[in-house]
Every structure is written in structure tokens, then in C-alpha cells.
Write a protein that holds these residues in place. Sequence first.
Motif, mmCIF file in Angstrom:
data_model
loop_
_atom_site.group_PDB
_atom_site.id
_atom_site.type_symbol
_atom_site.label_atom_id
_atom_site.label_comp_id
_atom_site.label_asym_id
_atom_site.label_seq_id
_atom_site.Cartn_x
_atom_site.Cartn_y
_atom_site.Cartn_z
ATOM 1 N N GLU A 154 0.858 -1.293 0.055
ATOM 2 C CA GLU A 154 0.103 0.012 0.106
ATOM 3 C C GLU A 154 0.842 1.377 0.098
ATOM 4 O OE1 GLU A 154 -3.409 2.085 2.865
ATOM 5 O OE2 GLU A 154 -2.676 -0.005 3.413
ATOM 6 N N HIS A 155 2.051 1.490 0.547
ATOM 7 C CA HIS A 155 2.914 2.286 0.585
ATOM 8 C C HIS A 155 4.226 2.364 -0.137
ATOM 9 C CE1 HIS A 155 0.412 3.410 4.155
ATOM 10 N NE2 HIS A 155 0.560 2.127 4.659
ATOM 11 N N ASN A 156 4.315 1.575 -0.786
ATOM 12 C CA ASN A 156 5.506 1.227 -1.566
ATOM 13 C C ASN A 156 5.344 0.979 -3.096
ATOM 14 O OD1 ASN A 156 8.240 1.541 0.427
ATOM 15 N ND2 ASN A 156 6.567 0.276 1.440
ATOM 16 N N LYS A 157 5.868 1.721 -3.881
ATOM 17 C CA LYS A 157 5.679 1.546 -5.583
ATOM 18 C C LYS A 157 6.877 2.254 -6.165
ATOM 19 C CE LYS A 157 2.831 4.100 -7.523
ATOM 20 N NZ LYS A 157 1.558 4.933 -8.290
ATOM 21 N N LEU A 158 7.434 1.372 -7.326
ATOM 22 C CA LEU A 158 8.144 1.714 -7.986
ATOM 23 C C LEU A 158 7.825 2.040 -9.396
ATOM 24 C CD1 LEU A 158 11.472 2.203 -8.752
ATOM 25 C CD2 LEU A 158 11.518 -0.439 -9.100
ATOM 26 N N GLY A 159 7.954 2.989 -10.148
ATOM 27 C CA GLY A 159 7.587 3.189 -11.546
ATOM 28 C C GLY A 159 8.404 3.310 -12.625
ATOM 29 N N VAL A 160 8.537 2.708 -13.666
ATOM 30 C CA VAL A 160 9.410 2.815 -14.778
ATOM 31 C C VAL A 160 8.754 3.520 -15.906
ATOM 32 C CG1 VAL A 160 10.991 1.248 -16.334
ATOM 33 C CG2 VAL A 160 10.877 0.708 -13.772
ATOM 34 N N THR A 161 9.214 4.616 -16.408
ATOM 35 C CA THR A 161 8.533 5.265 -17.324
ATOM 36 C C THR A 161 9.618 5.551 -18.617
ATOM 37 O OG1 THR A 161 6.858 6.269 -16.056
ATOM 38 C CG2 THR A 161 7.241 7.168 -17.845
ATOM 39 N N ALA A 162 9.253 5.521 -19.904
ATOM 40 C CA ALA A 162 9.936 6.094 -20.972
ATOM 41 C C ALA A 162 8.920 6.948 -21.677
ATOM 42 C CB ALA A 162 10.650 5.021 -21.857
ATOM 43 N N GLU A 163 9.602 8.159 -22.156
ATOM 44 C CA GLU A 163 8.826 8.979 -22.802
ATOM 45 C C GLU A 163 9.721 9.733 -24.077
ATOM 46 O OE1 GLU A 163 6.848 12.067 -20.546
ATOM 47 O OE2 GLU A 163 6.006 10.585 -19.241
ATOM 48 N N PHE A 164 8.961 10.097 -25.154
ATOM 49 C CA PHE A 164 9.522 10.667 -26.176
ATOM 50 C C PHE A 164 8.992 12.171 -26.367
ATOM 51 C CE2 PHE A 164 8.685 11.769 -30.635
ATOM 52 C CZ PHE A 164 9.809 11.767 -31.269
ATOM 53 N N ASN A 165 9.628 13.066 -26.756
ATOM 54 C CA ASN A 165 9.234 14.340 -26.797
ATOM 55 C C ASN A 165 9.841 14.888 -28.290
ATOM 56 O OD1 ASN A 165 8.287 17.032 -25.615
ATOM 57 N ND2 ASN A 165 10.408 17.639 -26.057
ATOM 58 N N LYS A 166 8.805 15.776 -28.930
ATOM 59 C CA LYS A 166 9.168 16.232 -30.168
ATOM 60 C C LYS A 166 8.644 17.575 -30.091
ATOM 61 C CE LYS A 166 10.635 16.750 -34.358
ATOM 62 N NZ LYS A 166 11.897 17.466 -34.690
ATOM 63 N N LEU A 167 9.525 18.694 -30.254
ATOM 64 C CA LEU A 167 9.052 20.168 -30.579
ATOM 65 C C LEU A 167 8.710 20.289 -32.060
ATOM 66 C CD1 LEU A 167 8.857 23.033 -28.854
ATOM 67 C CD2 LEU A 167 11.107 23.430 -29.975
ATOM 68 N N LEU A 168 7.191 20.470 -32.083
ATOM 69 C CA LEU A 168 6.702 20.754 -33.513
ATOM 70 C C LEU A 168 6.785 22.074 -33.908
ATOM 71 C CD1 LEU A 168 3.464 18.439 -32.590
ATOM 72 C CD2 LEU A 168 5.618 17.830 -33.707
ATOM 73 N N VAL A 169 8.050 22.530 -34.288
ATOM 74 C CA VAL A 169 8.141 23.764 -34.755
ATOM 75 C C VAL A 169 9.197 23.805 -35.738
ATOM 76 C CG1 VAL A 169 9.186 26.179 -34.046
ATOM 77 C CG2 VAL A 169 7.674 24.936 -32.429
ATOM 78 N N PRO A 170 9.159 24.622 -36.831
ATOM 79 C CA PRO A 170 10.039 24.200 -38.120
ATOM 80 C C PRO A 170 11.528 24.550 -37.634
ATOM 81 C CG PRO A 170 8.278 25.362 -38.690
ATOM 82 C CD PRO A 170 7.994 25.393 -37.242
ATOM 83 N N THR A 171 12.402 23.969 -38.226
ATOM 84 C CA THR A 171 13.909 24.101 -38.094
ATOM 85 C C THR A 171 14.250 25.222 -39.069
ATOM 86 O OG1 THR A 171 14.084 21.961 -37.414
ATOM 87 C CG2 THR A 171 16.420 23.145 -37.904
ATOM 88 N N PRO A 172 15.044 26.246 -38.629
ATOM 89 C CA PRO A 172 15.230 27.294 -39.441
ATOM 90 C C PRO A 172 16.319 26.678 -40.563
ATOM 91 C CG PRO A 172 15.612 28.105 -37.148
ATOM 92 C CD PRO A 172 15.294 26.698 -37.250
ATOM 93 N N PRO A 173 16.275 26.991 -41.790
ATOM 94 C CA PRO A 173 16.994 26.496 -42.935
ATOM 95 C C PRO A 173 18.501 27.242 -42.806
ATOM 96 C CG PRO A 173 15.793 28.415 -43.453
ATOM 97 C CD PRO A 173 15.304 28.166 -42.024
ATOM 98 N N LEU A 174 19.264 26.024 -43.443
ATOM 99 C CA LEU A 174 20.801 26.391 -43.456
ATOM 100 C C LEU A 174 21.092 27.212 -44.647
ATOM 101 C CD1 LEU A 174 23.485 26.036 -42.000
ATOM 102 C CD2 LEU A 174 23.962 24.027 -43.191
#
Length: 398
Positions: A246-266
Amino acid sequence: MKKGFFLILITLFAAKSYAQQTIENPNDTRVITTGVPFLLIASDARAAGMADMGVATSADAYSQQWNAAKYAFATVEKGVAVTYTPYLSDLVNDIFLGNLTYYNRLNETSAFSLSLRYFSLGDIELRQNADDIPLIQSPNELTIDGAYSLRLSDHFAMSVGLRYLRSDLKIQGVDGETDAAGSIAADIGGFYQSDEKAYESFNGRWRAGFSIQNLGPKLKYDEQGQENFLPTNLRVGGGFDFIFDEHNKLGVTAEFNKLLVPTPPLLGFVDTNGDGIQTQDDPTTPDVDDNGIAITEGEAVDIIEDSGIDSNYSATYWPWLQMNDTENNQYLWLPPTLEVVRNIALTDNVAFPWFAAAGLNRGTTNAVKARVKLTLDERDTLYEGRINPMAPFSDVGV
């Protein structure tokens, strides 16, 4: 009748340059920048300690920032969360991020939530001289948002959110023409949570979530200034809870993050004088026809449309300006390039790089007059055609 047009394009690059050298910006990191970037800063200790994870973790009071759909699975009916996070505390003591969040489960299947986020950039002292009494400015940014969460099944919920954003970065002592920028944005989120299952030595629960945040129009600080993308963001993740008791829990998490903003052109260009600024001048196409009659604003817009040039890294100016050549005691018609570049340098000195080199404070020229005296309707036509008009005013000049 053959008609031409003088096209001026000015593009700025952060590159070291030399005369007659092709500049390819090899050191250009193409850094993505957005407006109100503080929205991407974790305001709660749990998410910050997990490398900004929160879209697929179990529900808590701070779920509003990461995935409001989690509130539909909250084990507590309602909650309030308050945080105060000093920022850059080793350098200054008045920059901070504050957050206030409230949520309420309406019933077993739905919940609503509200939050306020405030980012203070501290106090800025402005002086002309070291002994002057300083003018204190306090730029800041804030958001106010609300969300509604609904369970669509026993194990899956979705949420929608609406956010108001206000970015007040103007410095009155530097530029009185800019205003606080405002915009609205929307969030969409989903969260899955399985039933608790019994394994040999522990119980377990699977989790998964996604969120698309800050969908909305760009921010703009003045009428002719650069538009800034909102930090639209996609988060996707999953995890598993090892429930020992009831008092002890271990969480394992993996996440993916992507900024949806255009990359400036070179970008690259041939730098002819080593100043790092690209100007495209074609003297074979002046802004008059063969009889010396200036083309109209409509013809200028047509020429730009036909050129196929459409870039946030360039600007077009029209018409030509009459300049007083005091050395040779004569008046000359010249393209506005020299005055535009001068005002870009002025803007960098008295304001910020993202401010427009335009208006009465940062856009006046040394010209005697413009080739064409534009009416308000003609200036509006040029604005709609992506051309900056060189307009005369009786009290301040061109």
C-alpha cells in the motif's frame, strides 16, 4: 512598354564573413527558437527530477502541465498545487517561475482543472548615465488555462484544454511602440491505465499517454515585427508500476518528446564586402519605366509574386529614396538599402534583435523624399503584398 523594379532583399546571418567569399554558415547550429519558452520548463519537483517526464506517469496535482487526461484517474477527488521555482539563482535573485493548479473530479468519469503559470524575468534598471535615477522595468510572461478530462472507457481517458498566453517583454524606456504579445493555444491529451494485476512477488499496472500542447497562432510584439512560433510540443510515453504494498511503489517510465516547430533553414550567400549581410540589388531593373515614370504599388506587388521569393529571412522595400549627396552637391535617387541596413544596426543598439527596424522610433531615414508619395490604401496594398513601404510623413520625414 518595358517596366522594371528594384528589388532589395536583406538577410541576416550569424556568420563570420570576408569579402568575395561564399558564406555557408558552417557554424550555424540551426537552433529552434519559440515564443514563451518557459512553458517547456517543469514547474514541479517530480517531473523535473524525472527529466521532464509527465505525460505517462500516474496522476498527480501537476498533471495539467503534462497531460490533463490523467485527472480522470486521480485517486483524490480534488487537489491544489502551488510551486515557486527560482531560476538562474546563482546569477540573480529575482527571476522565478510560479505555478498554481486546481483540479476537481466531477464524478467517476470526468474532471476539470485550472492553472496559472507566471514567469518573472526580474527587474531591469535603465540609465542613460551612471548617476541617473534608474527606470525600473519588469518583463514577465504568464498563461491561464483550463482543461476538461473524460473517461471514454474503464481504462482510457482524453482531455482538451484551452490556454491564454501573454508575453510582456517590452522595455518602455527603449521602445514605446511595442506592446505585450498575446495568443491562445489548445491542448489535446490521452491517457491509458490498466487494472492492477497480480504477479508472483508484486502487483503491477501499465500506463501510456500522449499529449499535443500549445497548438495556436504565432506571437507578435509589434505590427511589423517578426512572428514567433508557440512551443507546440508532442509527448508520447509509457510505463509500468511495480506495486509492492500500500505504501511502496516503483514506477518505470519512458517518454518521447518532439518540438513541433520548423527548423530554420541552413542558408548561404556570397558576401561581397565582409559585413555578414546579404543585399540583392539589381541596377538593371530600377523602379521606373523607360520614360522615367515610377511603377505603381500594384505592379511592385506583382513583381514580388512573380519572383517566387517567399522567406521569413528576407525583406523587401519600395520605392527608391532621394538622398542629398553633400560631397558632390547633388541629389541622387538610390535604393533604400543603405537606410534599411543603418536602421537594422540602430535597432540592435537601442532595442532587441527581434524588434522590427521600422516605425517612427527605429525606421526613420535621412532621405529627402521617396520616389512615390504613398496613400494609406497604397501602403496597405504593399503590406498585403509583403513589401515594406518607404512612406513620407510631414513631421518626421521618410
